[in-house]
Structures are given as structure tokens and as C-alpha cells.
Design a protein around this motif. Structure first.
Motif, PDB file in Angstrom:
ATOM      1  N   ARG A 134      -3.108  13.139   2.974  1.00 45.59           N
ATOM      2  CA  ARG A 134      -1.999  12.238   2.989  1.00 45.59           C
ATOM      3  C   ARG A 134      -1.431  12.020   4.400  1.00 45.59           C
ATOM      4  N   ARG A 135      -1.784  12.445   5.360  1.00 46.00           N
ATOM      5  CA  ARG A 135      -1.400  12.380   6.844  1.00 46.00           C
ATOM      6  C   ARG A 135      -2.320  10.967   7.188  1.00 46.00           C
ATOM      7  N   TYR A 136      -3.165  10.603   6.647  1.00 47.25           N
ATOM      8  CA  TYR A 136      -3.909   9.188   6.899  1.00 47.25           C
ATOM      9  C   TYR A 136      -3.266   8.075   6.105  1.00 47.25           C
ATOM     10  N   CYS A 137      -2.465   8.341   5.333  1.00 47.80           N
ATOM     11  CA  CYS A 137      -2.060   7.182   4.368  1.00 47.80           C
ATOM     12  C   CYS A 137      -0.691   6.567   4.856  1.00 47.80           C
ATOM     13  N   GLN A 138      -1.165   6.101   6.104  1.00 49.37           N
ATOM     14  CA  GLN A 138       0.063   5.272   6.996  1.00 49.37           C
ATOM     15  C   GLN A 138      -0.506   4.444   7.942  1.00 49.37           C
ATOM     16  N   PRO A 139      -0.009   3.365   8.439  1.00 53.01           N
ATOM     17  CA  PRO A 139      -0.623   2.518   9.250  1.00 53.01           C
ATOM     18  C   PRO A 139      -0.797   3.162  10.790  1.00 53.01           C
TER      19      PRO A 139
ATOM     20  N   ALA B 271       0.756  -1.269   0.057  1.00 55.24           N
ATOM     21  CA  ALA B 271      -0.118   0.115  -0.152  1.00 55.24           C
ATOM     22  C   ALA B 271       0.922   1.369   0.051  1.00 55.24           C
ATOM     23  N   ILE B 272       1.923   1.159   0.680  1.00 55.55           N
ATOM     24  CA  ILE B 272       2.909   2.532   0.960  1.00 55.55           C
ATOM     25  C   ILE B 272       3.579   2.610  -0.366  1.00 55.55           C
ATOM     26  N   ARG B 273       4.037   1.541  -1.029  1.00 55.35           N
ATOM     27  CA  ARG B 273       5.044   1.598  -2.179  1.00 55.35           C
ATOM     28  C   ARG B 273       4.360   1.865  -3.440  1.00 55.35           C
ATOM     29  N   SER B 274       3.220   1.135  -3.581  1.00 57.84           N
ATOM     30  CA  SER B 274       2.241   1.370  -4.783  1.00 57.84           C
ATOM     31  C   SER B 274       1.335   2.474  -4.771  1.00 57.84           C
ATOM     32  N   PHE B 275       0.915   3.086  -3.529  1.00 53.77           N
ATOM     33  CA  PHE B 275      -0.115   4.004  -3.901  1.00 53.77           C
ATOM     34  C   PHE B 275       0.413   5.413  -3.180  1.00 53.77           C
ATOM     35  N   ARG B 276       1.038   5.405  -1.965  1.00 48.83           N
ATOM     36  CA  ARG B 276       1.461   6.539  -1.115  1.00 48.83           C
ATOM     37  C   ARG B 276       2.873   7.213  -1.970  1.00 48.83           C
ATOM     38  N   GLU B 277       3.850   6.205  -2.130  1.00 50.92           N
ATOM     39  CA  GLU B 277       5.128   6.670  -2.862  1.00 50.92           C
ATOM     40  C   GLU B 277       4.863   7.072  -4.372  1.00 50.92           C
ATOM     41  N   THR B 278       3.985   6.460  -5.252  1.00 50.42           N
ATOM     42  CA  THR B 278       3.480   6.803  -6.555  1.00 50.42           C
ATOM     43  C   THR B 278       2.872   8.137  -6.365  1.00 50.42           C
TER      44      THR B 278
ATOM     45  N   GLU C 285     -15.696   8.967   1.246  1.00 47.59           N
ATOM     46  CA  GLU C 285     -17.082   8.343   1.518  1.00 47.59           C
ATOM     47  C   GLU C 285     -16.944   6.983   1.631  1.00 47.59           C
ATOM     48  N   ARG C 286     -16.370   6.198   1.086  1.00 50.18           N
ATOM     49  CA  ARG C 286     -16.320   4.745   1.598  1.00 50.18           C
ATOM     50  C   ARG C 286     -15.479   4.636   2.843  1.00 50.18           C
ATOM     51  N   MET C 287     -14.455   5.402   2.884  1.00 51.91           N
ATOM     52  CA  MET C 287     -13.928   5.311   4.338  1.00 51.91           C
ATOM     53  C   MET C 287     -14.700   5.988   5.381  1.00 51.91           C
ATOM     54  N   ASN C 288     -15.193   6.870   5.257  1.00 52.60           N
ATOM     55  CA  ASN C 288     -16.065   7.300   6.337  1.00 52.60           C
ATOM     56  C   ASN C 288     -17.154   6.915   6.756  1.00 52.60           C
ATOM     57  N   GLN C 289     -17.776   5.824   5.741  1.00 55.52           N
ATOM     58  CA  GLN C 289     -18.928   4.976   6.129  1.00 55.52           C
ATOM     59  C   GLN C 289     -18.485   3.659   6.640  1.00 55.52           C
ATOM     60  N   HIS C 290     -17.342   3.002   6.135  1.00 53.03           N
ATOM     61  CA  HIS C 290     -17.182   1.707   6.610  1.00 53.03           C
ATOM     62  C   HIS C 290     -15.795   1.602   7.226  1.00 53.03           C
ATOM     63  N   GLY C 291     -15.110   2.727   7.679  1.00 55.13           N
ATOM     64  CA  GLY C 291     -13.849   2.655   8.251  1.00 55.13           C
ATOM     65  C   GLY C 291     -13.779   2.815   9.559  1.00 55.13           C
ATOM     66  N   LYS C 292     -12.764   2.819  10.471  1.00 55.74           N
ATOM     67  CA  LYS C 292     -12.731   3.126  11.682  1.00 55.74           C
ATOM     68  C   LYS C 292     -12.532   4.512  12.302  1.00 55.74           C
TER      69      LYS C 292
ATOM     70  N   LEU D 266      -7.537   3.366   1.963  1.00 55.81           N
ATOM     71  CA  LEU D 266      -8.448   2.255   2.235  1.00 55.81           C
ATOM     72  C   LEU D 266      -7.927   0.705   2.534  1.00 55.81           C
ATOM     73  N   LEU D 267      -6.740   0.654   1.496  1.00 59.39           N
ATOM     74  CA  LEU D 267      -5.843  -0.761   1.690  1.00 59.39           C
ATOM     75  C   LEU D 267      -5.291  -0.809   2.995  1.00 59.39           C
ATOM     76  N   LEU D 268      -4.709   0.126   3.463  1.00 62.90           N
ATOM     77  CA  LEU D 268      -4.018   0.138   4.868  1.00 62.90           C
ATOM     78  C   LEU D 268      -5.204  -0.246   5.994  1.00 62.90           C
ATOM     79  N   ASN D 269      -6.277   0.088   5.570  1.00 60.41           N
ATOM     80  CA  ASN D 269      -7.376  -0.048   6.693  1.00 60.41           C
ATOM     81  C   ASN D 269      -8.244  -1.173   6.114  1.00 60.41           C
ATOM     82  N   ARG D 270      -7.585  -2.105   5.301  1.00 64.20           N
ATOM     83  CA  ARG D 270      -8.464  -3.165   4.710  1.00 64.20           C
ATOM     84  C   ARG D 270      -9.825  -2.942   4.336  1.00 64.20           C
TER      85      ARG D 270
END
Length: 276
Positions: A130-135, A13-20, A75-82, A56-60
């Protein structure tokens, strides 16, 4: 999912999404500075959608079928994430304009425009997302042997940094952080140029020209070419159908204008005293 697999998926998730996405961010800034607005908008949208898919991927959570969009993923994160990703109204408006105005279009199939200082709006959007794109949701074991979940602590940390407008995004060892730290990195100037949200300086404002730019697609200027063009190149069905409808609308307007002109001509000929 086993722990080793969990770590490997996070690394993906980090290398393929955040770093790109980080690289797309700098590419977009370079394009904007060079007044290449269409590539700027394209890279900006790619950048933001990759951050969201990485979150999304980091949070499965399912990151499929989002295409080149940002807000549906949030919106998907806000509805179904933690936790929720809260965007400022200005950032949400900037992203919606990118999505609605066809920023994903690479072939000038739709018209475009930007508002003055959109580069700063883009910087803020990256800063907010971007701040949320980390474990963030992981467990640690204390010296007392008790397992403690980190999510609440991590969210409090990044929200406090956001509230005081702290530069950066609470991420250690990211591509942007490494570029900022390396003063001779060839991408560093493009990253920190007029950037209020990333970089080593503490400046509160930057001087910029309020540039504005817009461009009309060839399909907007001459929609009647659509049937000829689709014989040779692939045009998305929704765009092609939209152009066809627009062509019909313009043809009807032209016919009405020509009819009105004929009526005006006949009226002028019948005027009393007209010797023509």
C-alpha cells in the motif's frame, strides 16, 4: 496529458482503487475474525489487486487484463515502471497461495485452505504494497526556480520507514489513517484488532490462536455432477474442464479398485480347503 487532467486521473486512482482497497482490507479482517474464511480470502485478494492496479495507474502503466491477480501486476510494475515493488518472501508466498488456490472463486467451485496466522501475513502484505499507492513521481519548484523531481526522495522515505518496521504506510489522509485517528469510528476496532502493522500501539507481538481451516469443494467430492450443473448455472470453462478431467480420473480409479476387489474375491474362493 495536461496538468489538470493529470491531477484528476490521480484522484481517480486513489478514490477508485486505494480507497476501495482500504475498505476491502477492513472487510477481510472482519471476516477473518468471525471465522468466515472464504469471504476473508475473497476480500483479501480484491484488496491487494486494487492496490496494485492503483499503483500502475498512478504511474501511468497499463493496468488492464490483470483480473483478480496481484503478482502479475507487480511484475508489470517492476519491468516497466520507474521503481520496483520489493516483496518479502513470506508475502509473495501468501499472495501466490491466494491466487493459486482460487481465492477469486465466490461459489465454492474449488477447495481452499489457510495456514495459521494468515491474518498477520495479510496485514504485512498490505503494509508492504500500500505504501506505493500514492503519487511519488512528481515535480516541485524550489525558491531558486529550479524544478526538482520527487521520486528518489519519496522512495527513500518509504524504504527507510519499511526498514525500521514503522507502523502505517507513509500515506497522509488515507481512509485507514482517518479511521485510526478517529477513536469512535465504527470500523476502527476491526482495523486495529491484533494488527502489528496498522494502529496507534507500539506492541511487538499479539496473542492469537493458531487456527487452521480447509474445505473441499462439492466438485472435489462429487465431480460427476459437472454435466448436470452446467445445464443450469455458468461455470468457468477452465474449472469445468478441470472437473471433467478429475471425474474421469476418479471413475478410472474406482473401476480399478472394483476390478482388484473381484480378483481378490476369486482368489479367496480358490484357496485350498475353502468349503465355500
Amino acid at each position: 496529458m495536461s496538468y489538470p487532467m493529470h491531477i484528476l486521473v490521480n484522484d481517480f486512482a486513489i478514490r477508485s482503487f486505494r480507497e476501495t482497497a482500504d475498505k476491502d482490507y477492513i472487510t477481510a479482517r472482519m471476516a477473518y475474525r468471525a471465522r468466515l474464511i472464504q469471504p476473508f480470502r475473497w476480500s483479501a485478494l480484491h484488496c491487494l489487486e486494487k492496490y496494485v492496479k492503483g499503483i500502475l495507474l498512478l504511474n501511468r502503466l497499463n493496468a488492464k487484463n490483470l483480473g483478480h491477480s496481484v503478482l502479475p501486476g507487480i511484475e508489470r510494475m517492476n519491468q516497466h515502471g520507474k521503481f520496483e515493488i520489493n516483496l518479502s518472501a513470506d508475502t509473495a508466498k501468501f499472495i501466490k497461495n491466494l491466487e493459486d488456490d482460487g481465492a477469486e472463486d465466490r461459489y465454492y467451485l474449488v477447495s481452499y485452505d489457510i495456514e495459521p496466522f494468515d491474518i498477520s501475513r495479510f496485514d504485512r502484505a498490505v503494509w508492504e504494497i500500500r505504501r506505493y499507492c500514492q503519487p511519488l513521481d512528481y515535480d516541485t519548484v524550489g525558491m531558486n526556480g529550479k524544478t526538482v523531481n520527487s521520486l528518489a526522495h519519496e522512495l527513500d522515505r518509504i524504504h527507510r520507514a519499511k526498514e525500521v518496521y514503522e507502523k502505517g504506510t507513509c500515506i497522509s489522509g488515507g481512509i485507514l489513517e482517518k479511521i485510526i485517528a478517529k477513536r469512535d469510528h465504527p470500523a476502527r476496532e476491526a482495523l486495529i484488532w491484533n494488527n502489528l502493522f496498522f494502529g496507534p500501539s507500539r506492541r511487538k507481538f499479539v496473542k492469537m490462536c493458531p487456527d487452521w481451516e480447509a474445505g473441499n469443494s462439492p466438485f472435489f467430492l462429487h465431480p460427476e455432477i459437472i454435466e448436470e450443473v452446467v445445464e443450469y448455472v455458468n461455470i468457468p470453462k477452465d474449472i469445468a474442464e478441470g472437473v471433467r478431467q478429475f471425474a474421469k480420473q476418479k471413475a478410472a480409479e474406482k473401476a480399478r479398485a472394483e476390478l482388484a476387489a473381484k480378483k481378490d474375491t476369486k482368489f479367496a474362493v480358490k484357496q485350498p480347503g475353502n468349503k465355500g
